[in-house]
Motif scaffolding. Sequence first.
Motif, PDB file in Angstrom:
ATOM      1  N   ASN A 161       0.817  -1.219   0.000  1.00 40.35           N
ATOM      2  CA  ASN A 161       0.000   0.000   0.000  1.00 40.35           C
ATOM      3  C   ASN A 161       0.852   1.271   0.000  1.00 40.35           C
ATOM      4  O   ASN A 161       0.738   2.109   0.903  1.00 40.35           O
ATOM      5  N   PRO A 162       1.703   1.449  -1.006  1.00 44.81           N
ATOM      6  CA  PRO A 162       2.593   2.610  -1.007  1.00 44.81           C
ATOM      7  C   PRO A 162       1.869   3.943  -1.177  1.00 44.81           C
ATOM      8  O   PRO A 162       2.297   4.945  -0.590  1.00 44.81           O
ATOM      9  N   VAL A 163       0.811   3.990  -1.962  1.00 47.21           N
ATOM     10  CA  VAL A 163       0.120   5.261  -2.191  1.00 47.21           C
ATOM     11  C   VAL A 163      -0.412   5.828  -0.877  1.00 47.21           C
ATOM     12  O   VAL A 163      -0.186   7.008  -0.546  1.00 47.21           O
ATOM     13  N   GLU A 164      -1.102   4.987  -0.119  1.00 43.46           N
ATOM     14  CA  GLU A 164      -1.692   5.444   1.132  1.00 43.46           C
ATOM     15  C   GLU A 164      -0.628   5.906   2.133  1.00 43.46           C
ATOM     16  O   GLU A 164      -0.810   6.893   2.846  1.00 43.46           O
ATOM     17  N   VAL A 165       0.494   5.185   2.160  1.00 42.50           N
ATOM     18  CA  VAL A 165       1.546   5.528   3.121  1.00 42.50           C
ATOM     19  C   VAL A 165       2.264   6.818   2.723  1.00 42.50           C
ATOM     20  O   VAL A 165       2.538   7.677   3.576  1.00 42.50           O
ATOM     21  N   VAL A 166       2.569   6.981   1.447  1.00 39.41           N
ATOM     22  CA  VAL A 166       3.200   8.229   0.993  1.00 39.41           C
ATOM     23  C   VAL A 166       2.278   9.409   1.280  1.00 39.41           C
ATOM     24  O   VAL A 166       2.722  10.468   1.765  1.00 39.41           O
ATOM     25  N   GLU A 167       1.001   9.255   0.991  1.00 40.28           N
ATOM     26  CA  GLU A 167       0.046  10.333   1.261  1.00 40.28           C
ATOM     27  C   GLU A 167       0.010  10.665   2.745  1.00 40.28           C
ATOM     28  O   GLU A 167      -0.064  11.836   3.131  1.00 40.28           O
ATOM     29  N   TRP A 168       0.067   9.658   3.585  1.00 44.19           N
ATOM     30  CA  TRP A 168       0.044   9.894   5.032  1.00 44.19           C
ATOM     31  C   TRP A 168       1.287  10.676   5.476  1.00 44.19           C
ATOM     32  O   TRP A 168       1.184  11.619   6.264  1.00 44.19           O
ATOM     33  N   VAL A 169       2.431  10.277   4.981  1.00 36.58           N
ATOM     34  CA  VAL A 169       3.673  10.976   5.345  1.00 36.58           C
ATOM     35  C   VAL A 169       3.625  12.425   4.890  1.00 36.58           C
ATOM     36  O   VAL A 169       3.992  13.345   5.635  1.00 36.58           O
ATOM     37  N   LYS A 170       3.171  12.652   3.663  1.00 38.25           N
ATOM     38  CA  LYS A 170       3.081  14.016   3.143  1.00 38.25           C
ATOM     39  C   LYS A 170       2.184  14.881   4.022  1.00 38.25           C
ATOM     40  O   LYS A 170       2.475  16.060   4.259  1.00 38.25           O
ATOM     41  N   GLU A 171       1.112  14.307   4.511  1.00 37.15           N
ATOM     42  CA  GLU A 171       0.123  15.068   5.266  1.00 37.15           C
ATOM     43  C   GLU A 171       0.474  15.235   6.737  1.00 37.15           C
ATOM     44  O   GLU A 171       0.139  16.255   7.350  1.00 37.15           O
ATOM     45  N   ASN A 172       1.187  14.264   7.306  1.00 36.40           N
ATOM     46  CA  ASN A 172       1.350  14.241   8.758  1.00 36.40           C
ATOM     47  C   ASN A 172       2.768  14.483   9.276  1.00 36.40           C
ATOM     48  O   ASN A 172       2.926  14.883  10.434  1.00 36.40           O
ATOM     49  N   CYS A 173       3.779  14.232   8.465  1.00 40.25           N
ATOM     50  CA  CYS A 173       5.150  14.372   8.966  1.00 40.25           C
ATOM     51  C   CYS A 173       5.673  15.783   8.728  1.00 40.25           C
ATOM     52  O   CYS A 173       5.510  16.350   7.646  1.00 40.25           O
TER      53      CYS A 173
END
Length: 241
Positions: A43-55
């Motif tokens: 699930n790379p898309v969901e994880v990259v999106e999460w990092v972009k939004e939260n880190c």
Amino acid sequence: MRIAFISDLHSNIYAVESLEKDLKKRDVDKIICLGDIVGYGANPVEVVEWVKENCDFSLRGNHDTLVSDAEPINMHNPYTLKAAFYNSEVLQEKHKEFLRSLEKDYEDDEMVLTHDEPCIPGSMEYITKIKEAKDTFSAFNQNYCFYGHTHIAGIFEKDNEEVNFIKESFIKLDPAKRYLINPGSVGQPRDKDPRASYLIFDKGKLTLEFIRVEYDIEKAAKDILNANLPQLFAFRLYRGV
């Protein structure tokens, strides 16, 4: 200031979702990712999106480099390459561009951040033994170096010429000593504890708290198998190795 350090998410959105729920209870001021956002998982898309939004800040790990084709990298394991190809095919160009935009290391007067080790960031060298830690301490002058890559939570403490490995859930740091600090892996722990791992660094109190979080391993493993990725990457999640 309370900083959450996370690393080695490896496209495991189920571990990341449990991490997010736990972080909301911890009153942190900043989230720093030490790299390997993608790779291995399905699930790379969901994880990259999460990092972009939260880190608040993120580094680029070796798997991020491989998947995004940020620069030439010497990785030949066929299982790793198969997962990287899948991740690359699933990600959109905007996700790859984000990964390519990340730095491999960072430092200020207080700390060094790197994915693998600070001697040559991007070298993919591991710091797992006392001898390796002793050599690595010579590569930086700051009191703290936070790193990932090994998927093993813990710290190396240097007191004069003596170096020891410490694996405790809560540690009070000594300002007279120096530290190599690894938060472990969110998405694929390898210290025989399958729970997602991260840490909180309280800069005011000079404490480290290592935290483990349960997540739905069954779903993560099923997604890996359904994506026709190597079975190894699914089965090792259950054992934390």
